[in-house]
Structures are given as C-alpha cells and as structure tokens.
Design a protein around this motif. Sequence first.
Motif, PDB file in Angstrom:
ATOM      1  N   TRP A 347       0.825  -1.200   0.000  1.00  0.00           N
ATOM      2  CA  TRP A 347       0.000   0.000   0.000  1.00  0.00           C
ATOM      3  C   TRP A 347       0.864   1.256   0.000  1.00  0.00           C
ATOM      4  N   ASN A 350      -1.178   7.627  -1.154  1.00  0.00           N
ATOM      5  CA  ASN A 350      -2.196   8.231  -2.026  1.00  0.00           C
ATOM      6  C   ASN A 350      -3.198   7.189  -2.515  1.00  0.00           C
ATOM      7  N   ILE A 351      -2.698   6.022  -2.919  1.00  0.00           N
ATOM      8  CA  ILE A 351      -3.589   4.977  -3.399  1.00  0.00           C
ATOM      9  C   ILE A 351      -4.524   4.530  -2.288  1.00  0.00           C
ATOM     10  N   THR A 353      -5.505   6.177   0.390  1.00  0.00           N
ATOM     11  CA  THR A 353      -6.485   7.218   0.701  1.00  0.00           C
ATOM     12  C   THR A 353      -7.637   7.201  -0.289  1.00  0.00           C
ATOM     13  N   ASP A 354      -7.311   7.054  -1.566  1.00  0.00           N
ATOM     14  CA  ASP A 354      -8.356   7.026  -2.598  1.00  0.00           C
ATOM     15  C   ASP A 354      -9.252   5.799  -2.455  1.00  0.00           C
ATOM     16  N   MET A 355      -8.655   4.638  -2.180  1.00  0.00           N
ATOM     17  CA  MET A 355      -9.451   3.420  -2.047  1.00  0.00           C
ATOM     18  C   MET A 355     -10.388   3.495  -0.857  1.00  0.00           C
ATOM     19  N   ALA A 357     -11.577   6.151   0.596  1.00  0.00           N
ATOM     20  CA  ALA A 357     -12.628   7.134   0.346  1.00  0.00           C
ATOM     21  C   ALA A 357     -13.697   6.570  -0.586  1.00  0.00           C
ATOM     22  N   HIS A 358     -13.282   5.804  -1.586  1.00  0.00           N
ATOM     23  CA  HIS A 358     -14.240   5.226  -2.523  1.00  0.00           C
ATOM     24  C   HIS A 358     -15.086   4.148  -1.852  1.00  0.00           C
ATOM     25  N   PRO A 361     -17.892   6.180   1.153  1.00  0.00           N
ATOM     26  CA  PRO A 361     -18.261   7.542   0.749  1.00  0.00           C
ATOM     27  C   PRO A 361     -18.680   8.386   1.953  1.00  0.00           C
TER      28      PRO A 361
END
Length: 492
Positions: A347, A350-351, A353-355, A357-358, A361
């Motif tokens: 991990w 940035n990756i 954090t995006d995962m 958050a997705h 939601p």
Amino acid sequence: MTIDTLEPHPLVRLLGKPSSDFTSEDLVQAVDQLKLSQVNLRYVGGDGRLKTLAFPVNSRDHLLEVLTRGERVDGSSVFAGTDTASSDVYIVPRHRTAFLNPFGERESLDILCSFYDESGKPLPHAREQIVRRAAEALTRETGMTLEAFGELEYYLVDEPERIYPVEEERGYQESGPFSKGQRVREQVLGHLCAMGVRLKYAHGEVGNILEDDRQLVQHEIELQPAPVEQAADNLVLAKWVVREVAHAHGVEATFAPLVSGEGAGNGLHIHSRLVRDGRSVIVDEDGLNDTGRELIAGYLSAASALTAFGNTVPTSYLRFSDGDESPEDICWGMRDRTGLVRVPLAWSGNILTDMVAHANPGGTGTIVEPATHPQTVELRLGDGSADVHLLLAGMAVAATRGLTDPDSLQLAERLSTADHEDFDQLPASCAESADALEAARGMFEADDVFPATLIDSLLTDLRDINERTLDEGTAEDGTTREELIRRHWHVG
C-alpha cells in the motif's frame, strides 16, 4: 506502562508489561495467580521439531530455580553426531517466550529455551544459536535488522463429506460450509495469538483434493514480521499448534511438499524486509530501492544452496517440477508469481487514501499508517520440509552477502523477469542441493555462523536420502511416487 486492552496474550495482560520485559520472578507470579501446577521447558531439536521437558511445581523456590537455571539434557539424543562421552548440555529459559499451553491434561506455563555447552557458551550447532549468530553478523556488517515471517501451508485430511463436498482446486479463501476444517483453522488462530505469535490472517488455500476414501483440504496461516530469530520460533510453534488442534478434532495435518499425485503441494514462502531504527530501508518514495534489490540479489545468488535448508526431502523437488506456481527458475519480478523471488503489492499513501474514500463515501475516519512500511520481499523457495531455523539463518547470511557485494545491483538487473532471459534453475534433487551447499559452504561457515560439522551432516543426509530414493526406483513411477509421498508425510 499501559497495555492495549485488545492484547491477546494473557500473560502480558496479567503482568502489565510486554513479553520482552518478562523476568523469572514475573513468571512465578503468573503461575501463582493462575494456580498452575506444571511448567514445560521447550526447545527445538536437531530435527526442527519442538521438544518438551515437563516439571511439576513443587514450591516457589523450585519454580524459580527451574525458570532461572533451566536443566541439563542429553545432547546426543537431540543432535545427530554429538559425542555421547561429552553430550551433557544446558537448556536455559528465554523468559520473553513464555506462554500458557492450552493442550495437555492441565494448563501449564511453557517457555522456549536456548542451548549452552559445558563451559556455558552458546552451543554452536543448536538451531536458535545459529540463526542468532546469522542475525548478529548481518547487523554487525550493515547496521540493519532482518525481519521475516512465513506463509505456512498445510493440509487437513479427513473422510469425504457428503454434504457440500469439496470442489477440487477451489479452496482459495473459501468459506463454510464449502470450506472444511474452518473450526480447526480458527482455533489455531486463537491459540497462536494467545501465545504471543503475531499473525496477519488465516484462510483456506487453493488445494482441495478429493479421493475415494479421503479429502485433503489446504489451509494457510500468514504471520507478522519479526526479527528472524523470533520468526523461526514462531513457525515451529505454529506447526505444533496446527498438529495439536487437528489431532483434537480427529483429523490429520500434514505440511508435506506433496500430498497426492494431483493437486497443489505445501509451500513455505518467507517474506522479509530490512529495518534500521524502526524504519524499512528497502523502499523509498518510488517503491523498491537499491537496498531492496541488493537483498534480492543476495537471495538469488545463494538460492541453490538454500534449498539444502528449505527443501530437505525428495518430494520437495517433485513439487518444483509439478507445481504451476512452484518456482524453478532463479529470477525475480514485481508481483510475478512465477519467479523465485517476488515483490508483492504494498500500500502507498495516495492509493490507500483514494481506495478508502471510494469504499466509504463520506467517511472521515483516520487512516492508520503502520509503524514500519509493509513492503516485503518474498522468497518462494521453501516448503513444509524446511528446517526453518537453518533456512532463516541461511537467508540472513545471503542477505549480508547481497548487501556487501558490489556486483549485487548488476546481478539483480540481470535476473529480473522483465528481461526475459534464460535463467539458471534450482536443483532437481536432494543430491544436486547437496552439491550446491557444498560449493557455497564457505559463505555459510563465515563468522562461525554454521558449524562445519553441521554442514557435513546436512550433506550426508541429503545424499543418503537421494541414494535410497534412486535405489527404490524412479519417482515418475506412480506406485513409487505414492510411497515416496507417504514416507515424507510428517516432515518438519
């Protein structure tokens, strides 16, 4: 010190301190408070298995004596080749390893021990002393610590089930009721956590084999990183617990490299990383760095010789040639499961954090970063026959070579699967493994890590077992192959 309320180790909770700070007086206190009546001194023998010396608790003074002084044992019965005329050796408890034993007639306090000779010096050929010397030599040469953990695969063997029968080669992370042996797996998980063995997870593995009179269902336990000395102990404990729990459920557990004429065998992949001052030194902001590549080069340069520690029976080499994901070529790749060394997915900030958050939601929870970067290097060489202390010691020696050899980066580049070159292959038999170890023995005997007499013994054993196998016929013959599998059923 405040102990985490989720801490699974009952002695840590009871004593209010980490296991690394345990003293003999602490353990006496624990025995008293828990009303225990037995203490077991444990050690790893020359066959890589866990041994036991049981003591009744006669008095506080007697208990303190046992936990401080340890005992004498017959080294000639523990280590092959030891002179019976001078075979008395000492075993001394390592207090940090203490745990509550959930098996047996009554709950006991168990503790792992180290070996010392008649003059009080570390016994040169004791397993835990070898891996300790290897780790100390690496740190002395490089200022780094090698941490490791294993992926321990095993099969549970039972009668076929009529309801929800297993589907062949469909076991990967399967859930009940299709998964068989889930209760065994979960009990193993609980016992190991309570013993202080840090685990990542446990799950069903690919291997589902259905035969006329039995089913063989594969499982895996993945541990957490620890210094190599502790990582070796953890694997020995894990194998012991798997066997104990399986036996209690009336099923058989096996770590054999091959368990059938069909289906996957049992591997023992070892993940590792280099750490300095609590920080991983094999990665930077761009991913795997030159230090990580030097570590890989060290493993690959010693790979053929390492099979003498990690692949100790003839079926080990049948597994290499049979398995779709069992390595043969001495090469490495990023996330490539065909190479001998693999750099698995890890991990990044940035990756992640995006995962998160997705997946969540609108969520605002904190993303916890591990204290040490989780990136590891996976050596996919070993199997269930491995002498884990010697394998991890050998890996530490190979790592030291890779980190200090000026040609390591060039070697890593040449052996990358991205280059699609023709690669050297691993040994194809115990005899070839012995030849590779003999050619590289100077590297392992340096710094007095591996005693020359131990290397001699390993070479003899590998060549003898190879000769016996050849005398009995080729392993390609079906009948002989099955006999060979059964002979090496309970390895390690």
